[in-house]
Design a protein around this motif. Structure first.
Motif, PDB file in Angstrom:
ATOM      1  N   ALA A 200      24.482 -23.258 -23.657  1.00 25.30           N
ATOM      2  CA  ALA A 200      25.419 -23.729 -24.675  1.00 25.30           C
ATOM      3  C   ALA A 200      26.475 -22.706 -25.101  1.00 25.30           C
ATOM      4  CB  ALA A 200      24.638 -24.199 -25.901  1.00 25.30           C
ATOM      5  N   SER A 201      26.190 -21.406 -24.902  1.00 22.55           N
ATOM      6  CA  SER A 201      27.191 -20.390 -25.261  1.00 22.55           C
ATOM      7  C   SER A 201      26.823 -19.061 -24.624  1.00 22.55           C
ATOM      8  CB  SER A 201      27.284 -20.214 -26.784  1.00 22.55           C
ATOM      9  OG  SER A 201      26.170 -19.480 -27.267  1.00 22.55           O
ATOM     10  N   GLY A 202      27.776 -18.143 -24.642  1.00 22.71           N
ATOM     11  CA  GLY A 202      27.506 -16.793 -24.140  1.00 22.71           C
ATOM     12  C   GLY A 202      26.491 -16.084 -25.018  1.00 22.71           C
ATOM     13  N   GLY A 203      26.640 -16.251 -26.324  1.00 29.00           N
ATOM     14  CA  GLY A 203      25.701 -15.626 -27.256  1.00 29.00           C
ATOM     15  C   GLY A 203      24.287 -16.156 -27.038  1.00 29.00           C
ATOM     16  N   TYR A 204      24.185 -17.453 -26.747  1.00 29.67           N
ATOM     17  CA  TYR A 204      22.875 -18.045 -26.470  1.00 29.67           C
ATOM     18  C   TYR A 204      22.280 -17.440 -25.195  1.00 29.67           C
ATOM     19  CZ  TYR A 204      19.093 -21.190 -25.533  1.00 29.67           C
ATOM     20  OH  TYR A 204      17.845 -21.673 -25.273  1.00 29.67           O
TER      21      TYR A 204
ATOM     22  N   THR B  94      31.936  -3.371 -29.113  1.00 29.91           N
ATOM     23  CA  THR B  94      31.747  -4.700 -28.531  1.00 29.91           C
ATOM     24  C   THR B  94      32.121  -5.717 -29.596  1.00 29.91           C
ATOM     25  OG1 THR B  94      30.236  -6.153 -27.334  1.00 29.91           O
ATOM     26  CG2 THR B  94      29.252  -4.846 -29.112  1.00 29.91           C
ATOM     27  N   LEU B  95      31.790  -6.987 -29.341  1.00 34.95           N
ATOM     28  CA  LEU B  95      32.078  -8.004 -30.342  1.00 34.95           C
ATOM     29  C   LEU B  95      30.779  -8.463 -30.999  1.00 34.95           C
ATOM     30  CD1 LEU B  95      34.938 -10.152 -28.771  1.00 34.95           C
ATOM     31  CD2 LEU B  95      35.125  -8.351 -30.466  1.00 34.95           C
ATOM     32  N   ALA B  96      30.929  -9.093 -32.135  1.00 36.66           N
ATOM     33  CA  ALA B  96      29.802  -9.441 -32.996  1.00 36.66           C
ATOM     34  C   ALA B  96      28.670 -10.243 -32.336  1.00 36.66           C
ATOM     35  CB  ALA B  96      30.326 -10.183 -34.233  1.00 36.66           C
ATOM     36  N   PRO B  97      28.942 -11.114 -31.326  1.00 40.72           N
ATOM     37  CA  PRO B  97      27.817 -11.868 -30.749  1.00 40.72           C
ATOM     38  C   PRO B  97      26.792 -10.993 -30.031  1.00 40.72           C
ATOM     39  CG  PRO B  97      29.913 -12.564 -29.751  1.00 40.72           C
ATOM     40  CD  PRO B  97      30.237 -11.583 -30.821  1.00 40.72           C
ATOM     41  N   VAL B  98      27.152  -9.769 -29.695  1.00 38.60           N
ATOM     42  CA  VAL B  98      26.228  -8.904 -28.946  1.00 38.60           C
ATOM     43  C   VAL B  98      25.143  -8.334 -29.876  1.00 38.60           C
ATOM     44  CG1 VAL B  98      26.045  -6.909 -27.428  1.00 38.60           C
ATOM     45  CG2 VAL B  98      27.976  -8.488 -27.183  1.00 38.60           C
TER      46      VAL B  98
ATOM     47  N   HIS C 281      30.213  -5.243 -21.174  1.00 39.17           N
ATOM     48  CA  HIS C 281      31.406  -4.762 -20.449  1.00 39.17           C
ATOM     49  C   HIS C 281      32.616  -5.157 -21.288  1.00 39.17           C
ATOM     50  CE1 HIS C 281      28.879  -3.889 -17.013  1.00 39.17           C
ATOM     51  NE2 HIS C 281      28.484  -5.125 -16.940  1.00 39.17           N
ATOM     52  N   MET C 282      32.694  -4.552 -22.433  1.00 38.42           N
ATOM     53  CA  MET C 282      33.644  -4.968 -23.458  1.00 38.42           C
ATOM     54  C   MET C 282      35.085  -4.876 -22.969  1.00 38.42           C
ATOM     55  SD  MET C 282      34.268  -5.980 -26.481  1.00 38.42           S
ATOM     56  CE  MET C 282      35.433  -5.816 -27.831  1.00 38.42           C
ATOM     57  N   ARG C 283      35.817  -5.958 -23.185  1.00 38.12           N
ATOM     58  CA  ARG C 283      37.215  -6.082 -22.774  1.00 38.12           C
ATOM     59  C   ARG C 283      37.403  -5.763 -21.279  1.00 38.12           C
ATOM     60  NH1 ARG C 283      37.719  -9.153 -26.374  1.00 38.12           N
ATOM     61  NH2 ARG C 283      39.185  -8.986 -28.098  1.00 38.12           N
TER      62      ARG C 283
ATOM     63  N   ALA D 299      30.927 -11.290 -20.599  1.00 36.29           N
ATOM     64  CA  ALA D 299      31.875 -12.219 -21.231  1.00 36.29           C
ATOM     65  C   ALA D 299      33.310 -11.915 -20.809  1.00 36.29           C
ATOM     66  CB  ALA D 299      31.749 -12.154 -22.747  1.00 36.29           C
ATOM     67  N   HIS D 300      33.602 -10.628 -20.514  1.00 38.26           N
ATOM     68  CA  HIS D 300      34.970 -10.250 -20.127  1.00 38.26           C
ATOM     69  C   HIS D 300      35.055  -9.780 -18.683  1.00 38.26           C
ATOM     70  CE1 HIS D 300      35.314  -9.147 -24.672  1.00 38.26           C
ATOM     71  NE2 HIS D 300      35.317 -10.441 -24.480  1.00 38.26           N
ATOM     72  N   THR D 301      33.988  -9.909 -17.925  1.00 34.86           N
ATOM     73  CA  THR D 301      34.021  -9.421 -16.534  1.00 34.86           C
ATOM     74  C   THR D 301      33.627 -10.497 -15.519  1.00 34.86           C
ATOM     75  OG1 THR D 301      31.803  -8.500 -16.821  1.00 34.86           O
ATOM     76  CG2 THR D 301      33.650  -6.961 -17.030  1.00 34.86           C
TER      77      THR D 301
ATOM     78  N   TYR E 133      27.162 -14.737 -19.135  1.00 31.70           N
ATOM     79  CA  TYR E 133      28.589 -15.057 -19.143  1.00 31.70           C
ATOM     80  C   TYR E 133      28.869 -16.079 -20.243  1.00 31.70           C
ATOM     81  CZ  TYR E 133      28.143 -13.191 -14.396  1.00 31.70           C
ATOM     82  OH  TYR E 133      27.868 -12.396 -13.315  1.00 31.70           O
ATOM     83  N   SER E 134      30.129 -16.103 -20.664  1.00 29.62           N
ATOM     84  CA  SER E 134      30.553 -17.085 -21.655  1.00 29.62           C
ATOM     85  C   SER E 134      31.657 -17.950 -21.052  1.00 29.62           C
ATOM     86  CB  SER E 134      31.084 -16.367 -22.895  1.00 29.62           C
ATOM     87  OG  SER E 134      31.736 -17.287 -23.759  1.00 29.62           O
ATOM     88  N   THR E 135      31.636 -19.248 -21.357  1.00 31.09           N
ATOM     89  CA  THR E 135      32.750 -20.110 -20.946  1.00 31.09           C
ATOM     90  C   THR E 135      33.432 -20.683 -22.185  1.00 31.09           C
ATOM     91  OG1 THR E 135      31.318 -22.057 -20.732  1.00 31.09           O
ATOM     92  CG2 THR E 135      31.621 -20.701 -18.764  1.00 31.09           C
TER      93      THR E 135
ATOM     94  N   GLU F 107      32.855 -24.373 -25.579  1.00 34.62           N
ATOM     95  CA  GLU F 107      31.668 -23.527 -25.722  1.00 34.62           C
ATOM     96  C   GLU F 107      30.895 -23.612 -24.415  1.00 34.62           C
ATOM     97  OE1 GLU F 107      31.314 -21.746 -28.343  1.00 34.62           O
ATOM     98  OE2 GLU F 107      32.408 -22.802 -29.906  1.00 34.62           O
ATOM     99  N   GLY F 108      30.122 -22.606 -24.121  1.00 34.26           N
ATOM    100  CA  GLY F 108      29.292 -22.658 -22.917  1.00 34.26           C
ATOM    101  C   GLY F 108      28.976 -21.267 -22.406  1.00 34.26           C
ATOM    102  N   GLY F 109      28.049 -21.200 -21.467  1.00 33.94           N
ATOM    103  CA  GLY F 109      27.711 -19.896 -20.893  1.00 33.94           C
ATOM    104  C   GLY F 109      26.750 -20.042 -19.727  1.00 33.94           C
TER     105      GLY F 109
HETATM  106  C1  LIG Z   1      32.686 -14.049 -26.466  1.00 39.49           C
HETATM  107  C2  LIG Z   1      31.752 -12.960 -26.290  1.00 39.49           C
HETATM  108  C3  LIG Z   1      30.382 -13.157 -26.226  1.00 39.49           C
HETATM  109  C4  LIG Z   1      29.671 -14.449 -26.525  1.00 39.49           C
HETATM  110  O1  LIG Z   1      30.274 -15.570 -26.183  1.00 39.49           O
HETATM  111  P1  LIG Z   1      30.179 -16.944 -27.030  1.00 39.49           P
HETATM  112  O2  LIG Z   1      30.237 -17.922 -25.901  1.00 39.49           O
HETATM  113  O3  LIG Z   1      31.338 -16.983 -27.941  1.00 39.49           O
HETATM  114  O4  LIG Z   1      28.864 -16.974 -27.724  1.00 39.49           O
HETATM  115  C5  LIG Z   1      29.577 -12.081 -25.951  1.00 39.49           C
HETATM  116  N1  LIG Z   1      30.085 -10.858 -25.768  1.00 39.49           N
HETATM  117  C6  LIG Z   1      31.396 -10.612 -25.866  1.00 39.49           C
HETATM  118  C7  LIG Z   1      31.879  -9.230 -25.661  1.00 39.49           C
HETATM  119  C8  LIG Z   1      32.274 -11.648 -26.139  1.00 39.49           C
HETATM  120  O5  LIG Z   1      33.571 -11.392 -26.255  1.00 39.49           O
END
Ligand SMILES: *Cc1c(COP(=O)(O)O)cnc(C)c1O
Length: 399
Positions: free
Chosen positions: A65-69, A92-96, A137-139, A164-166, A185-187, A197-199
């Motif tokens: 359902a998501s990258g965070g999931y 990194t970003l908050a979902p990590v 792998h931020m940004r 998510a970014h690679t 991965y995130s979609t 949303e997705g992953g």
């Molecule tokens: C977007 C993102 C995620 C998570 O993705 P979601 O699908 O929004 O939950 C994880 N890590 C990084 C670095 C992201 O940018």
């Protein structure tokens, strides 16, 4: 020269027409749930899993359902327990850190270098403190994966990659997400494929995949998944693995399949845009380009540059001047979290000792998305605007 850029930094491309058609077909069928299938119908979600596994070369792919999931599921699938420390990036970003906190574990932050990758000396020093590294792998910046794997192997640390970014990037020819035990991965709309949303989660490990599949909410229908480990793997885990529903549905899978088919071309299109912006910024006084290692084939869906050791006032001045001319820069040095941008010390649920070397880098990071709706001319204009405004502030001696 006072050109203004009028494009939108948050406008993605439309969903490919085949995706729209496939989505309509799913909606007309009324069968949206991934396990709602006609006899002998594989369904869009399973087909997508097979295609994603084939594209990555992984044995197994699970659409979620998501990258965070995907990140949280990966942590659960390797048995991370409440209270357990988990190594992760300070940049990194908050979902990590959020994924780590969601399983009750505690993030242990590792600093960032001027190359915007995880500080491997610091990782080596802290490796003894945890069983798992959730590597972001931020940004799109990939650390020296050879050394990183060596450090983790030596310390018995399991690597989970946040790609998510690679998605589509490689290190020495190895696809990002294939070096760790699990790749996530995130979609989500702002990533390399867009289903709102997705992953995905990928792995070669039978038991990890069996757990992840049950966790994702397969009930006992896992036999219908696109890629699945042998039945014995499920027998070992199915009674002791909780269902934490986070499945992907056919509608999202339907719009992702045509995007996956053209992902390599999309990555090339991002890199063409990145190259134009990078070229336009190169040599600007006061501005540091983030040089990319030769071993890394990145995907330039965003670009970062550094205004290292500039004052907050001068950086705010650059942000304001660029914004006035339509160029939206994000700053990782801001004291307060803004939009998608936040810092390790904004996540107050996680303990964080001060990290002066990391703070210096974060304070200098300017970040910009490069959506594929931008033309190469747009990118050249954006670079000219940034260059002029950074230059103006630098010359005024504020930098
Ligand atoms: C977007 C993102 C995620 C998570 O993705 P979601 O699908 O929004 O939950 C994880 N890590 C990084 C670095 C992201 O940018």
């Amino acid at each position: 020269m006072s050109d203004i850029f009028t494009g939108s930094f948050t406008q993605q491309e439309p969903i490919p027409e085949e995706g729209v058609k496939a989505a309509l077909k799913v909606m007309r069928s009324g069968r949206l749930h991934r396990y709602n299938l006609a006899p002998d119908e594989p369904g869009e979600t399973s087909l997508l899993e097979r295609e994603f596994a084939a594209w990555t070369g992984a044995k197994y792919a699970l659409a979620v359902a998501s990258g965070g999931y995907a990140l949280a599921t990966a942590l659960r699938a390797v048995g991370v327990e409440p209270g357990e420390p988990v190594l992760t990036n300070a940049f990194t970003l908050a979902p990590v850190p959020g994924a780590i906190a969601s399983v009750g574990a505690t993030p242990v932050f590792v600093g960032v270098t001027e190359a915007l990758t995880i500080d491997l000396d610091e990782l080596e020093a802290k490796a003894g403190q945890a069983r798992v590294l959730l590597l972001s792998h931020m940004r799109g910046h990939i650390a020296d994966m050879d050394r990183l794997l060596q450090i983790c192997r030596a310390a018995g640390v399991t690597v989970i990659e946040d790609c998510a970014h690679t998605m589509g990037a490689t290190w020495r020819g190895r696809l990002s997400g294939r070096d760790g035990l699990i790749g996530c991965y995130s979609t989500q709309t702002y990533k390399h494929m867009n289903s709102g949303e997705g992953g995905f989660l990928i792995t070669d490990d039978d038991e990890v995949m069996a757990r992840a599949t049950i966790l994702s909410g397969s009930y006992m229908l896992y036999g219908r998944n696109g890629t699945r480990p042998p039945e014995q793997a499920f027998e070992r885990v199915k009674y002791v693995t909780p269902n934490v529903s986070g499945r992907m549905d056919h509608l999202r899978a339907a719009i992702l399949r045509p995007q996956l088919a053209r992902i390599d071309a999309q990555c090339a299109a991002w890199n063409a845009r990145y190259a134009v912006v990078e070229e336009g910024l190169r040599g600007a006084p006061g501005l540091t380009i983030v040089e990319r290692p030769e071993a890394e084939r990145f995907v330039g869906s965003s670009i970062q540059f550094l205004l290292l050791d500039w004052s907050d006032a001068a950086i705010n001045d650059v942000l304001a001047r660029c914004a006035k001319r339509g160029v939206e820069l994000k700053w990782f040095g801001g004291a307060e979290p803004v939009g998608f941008t936040s810092r390790y010390d904004s996540w107050r649920y996680a303990p964080a000792a001060p990290m002066p070397a990391t703070d210096r880098v974060l304070r200098g990071i300017l970040d910009m998305r490069l959506p594929l709706t931008f033309t190469l001319e747009d990118c050249a204009l954006i670079a000219r605007i940034i260059r002029a405004e950074v230059g103006a502030v630098w010359q005024a001696g504020q930098g």
